[in-house]
Design a protein around this motif. Sequence first.
Motif, PDB file in Angstrom:
ATOM      1  N   VAL A  39       0.928  -0.802  -0.015  1.00 23.94           N
ATOM      2  CA  VAL A  39      -0.271   0.210  -0.109  1.00 23.94           C
ATOM      3  C   VAL A  39       0.734   1.444  -0.102  1.00 23.94           C
ATOM      4  O   VAL A  39       0.241   3.052  -0.278  1.00 23.94           O
ATOM      5  N   GLY A  40       2.206   1.210  -0.002  1.00 26.90           N
ATOM      6  CA  GLY A  40       2.871   1.957   0.349  1.00 26.90           C
ATOM      7  C   GLY A  40       3.191   2.768   1.651  1.00 26.90           C
ATOM      8  O   GLY A  40       3.562   4.467   1.604  1.00 26.90           O
ATOM      9  N   PHE A  41       2.608   2.500   2.662  1.00 29.20           N
ATOM     10  CA  PHE A  41       2.774   3.673   3.234  1.00 29.20           C
ATOM     11  C   PHE A  41       2.542   2.837   5.295  1.00 29.20           C
ATOM     12  O   PHE A  41       2.925   1.458   5.088  1.00 29.20           O
ATOM     13  N   SER A  42       2.909   3.022   6.564  1.00 29.31           N
ATOM     14  CA  SER A  42       2.693   1.859   8.089  1.00 29.31           C
ATOM     15  C   SER A  42       1.403   1.898   7.980  1.00 29.31           C
ATOM     16  O   SER A  42       1.186   3.186   8.184  1.00 29.31           O
ATOM     17  N   ILE A  43       1.762   0.881   9.061  1.00 31.83           N
ATOM     18  CA  ILE A  43       0.279   1.331   9.482  1.00 31.83           C
ATOM     19  C   ILE A  43       0.428   1.319  10.828  1.00 31.83           C
ATOM     20  O   ILE A  43       0.552   0.206  11.761  1.00 31.83           O
ATOM     21  N   ASN A  44       0.012   2.236  11.696  1.00 35.25           N
ATOM     22  CA  ASN A  44       1.024   2.198  12.986  1.00 35.25           C
ATOM     23  C   ASN A  44      -0.644   2.320  13.921  1.00 35.25           C
ATOM     24  O   ASN A  44      -0.127   2.730  14.748  1.00 35.25           O
ATOM     25  N   ASN A  45      -1.921   2.755  13.207  1.00 34.22           N
ATOM     26  CA  ASN A  45      -3.206   2.736  14.095  1.00 34.22           C
ATOM     27  C   ASN A  45      -4.000   2.640  13.557  1.00 34.22           C
ATOM     28  O   ASN A  45      -4.236   2.459  12.207  1.00 34.22           O
ATOM     29  N   PRO A  46      -5.683   2.810  14.046  1.00 36.47           N
ATOM     30  CA  PRO A  46      -6.804   2.071  13.278  1.00 36.47           C
ATOM     31  C   PRO A  46      -6.826   2.547  12.401  1.00 36.47           C
ATOM     32  O   PRO A  46      -7.526   1.935  11.362  1.00 36.47           O
TER      33      PRO A  46
ATOM     34  N   VAL B  70      -7.682   0.810   0.037  1.00 37.08           N
ATOM     35  CA  VAL B  70      -6.537   0.355  -0.511  1.00 37.08           C
ATOM     36  C   VAL B  70      -6.734  -1.173  -1.417  1.00 37.08           C
ATOM     37  O   VAL B  70      -6.883  -0.817  -2.925  1.00 37.08           O
ATOM     38  N   PHE B  71      -7.033  -2.270  -0.720  1.00 40.08           N
ATOM     39  CA  PHE B  71      -6.794  -3.547  -1.224  1.00 40.08           C
ATOM     40  C   PHE B  71      -8.295  -4.178  -1.898  1.00 40.08           C
ATOM     41  O   PHE B  71      -8.492  -4.545  -3.036  1.00 40.08           O
ATOM     42  N   HIS B  72      -9.717  -3.021  -1.341  1.00 37.17           N
ATOM     43  CA  HIS B  72     -10.575  -3.476  -1.447  1.00 37.17           C
ATOM     44  C   HIS B  72     -11.439  -2.273  -2.018  1.00 37.17           C
ATOM     45  O   HIS B  72     -11.602  -3.121  -3.465  1.00 37.17           O
ATOM     46  N   GLU B  73     -10.630  -1.327  -2.749  1.00 43.27           N
ATOM     47  CA  GLU B  73     -11.121  -0.382  -3.529  1.00 43.27           C
ATOM     48  C   GLU B  73     -10.353  -0.226  -4.837  1.00 43.27           C
ATOM     49  O   GLU B  73     -11.062  -0.393  -6.350  1.00 43.27           O
TER      50      GLU B  73
END
Length: 317
Positions: free
Chosen positions: A155-162, A171-174
Amino acid sequence: MVTPANKIISIQSHVAHGYVGNKVAGFVLQCQYWDVDLLNTVNFSNHTGYGSFKGQTTTGEQVLSLYEGLQDINVQYDAMLTGYIQGADGVEAMGKVCLDLKQRTPRILWLLDPVMGDEGELYVSADVIPAYRRILSYKKVDIITPNQYEAELLVGFSINNPADLDKALAVFHEDFNVMHVVISTFSFTKNKDFFYCVSSTKKSSKKPNFFKIPYMDSYFTGVGDLFSALLVDKIYRLPSGEPIEPAVSNALTIMEKVLDVTRRLCVDKLGVAVQGKIGDAETMKECELRIVECRQFYAMKDKNFNCETEISTDSQA
């Protein structure tokens, strides 16, 4: 009356010794009544965690040649499973194979496990990242099973919070039209006692679901390959429109049993328990997944992992 087995093609790695990639998927899927065709992306003596290995990588041209041979004899499939591929050349060839199969049989189920790395470390060529993104952009993947690091790369970014997680799932779904996203290992924190598996389905009004999983005190390879092989079967057999959470819980329950058996059998020549360590051939050899010894578990229906719709971002929770 005997019914024909479903047919699946699995495109991932092969090792002569041990259990990763197709060495896991082939046996596990056969135990779940699948007729499995294996297209190997590498042919190694053992997995790379031993610190040394011999063998060859299958080129993209060779992958396409093998697939051409399968088409010459008109082999048809109900599902596809794709995993470890070392470079962009191979990933692009895998994409051509799977997209062609999707065109021939639109109902075919495709689970893509984008094996690239973990915990901030990339263990394939960096050029696979844009190659996977191109494949996803065709919007034909049904299920994707990255770990958190792999999801962030895609997705190109960090996942740090909800909020980051919601954005990544969107991004994955849409953007990529993936129906089911299962992030196999996930955490907002660095808690050393447990992590989460996250599941999310497109067009669902529900929030993502979280399955809490305790850490085990050892290192095992092939765990993600086992998870994807179990999950593609469990989701394939779900009635149309049913939520995938029971399938995820079932797969996690079976994995827990396999890892428990493996850990109990991880002993040295003196019968002393050992822990797997990357680069240590002796401990790696003792800690290979006990795929054969656990054959009785793969068809079990137990679902011991409950899902939650929210998790704490506090590392002490």
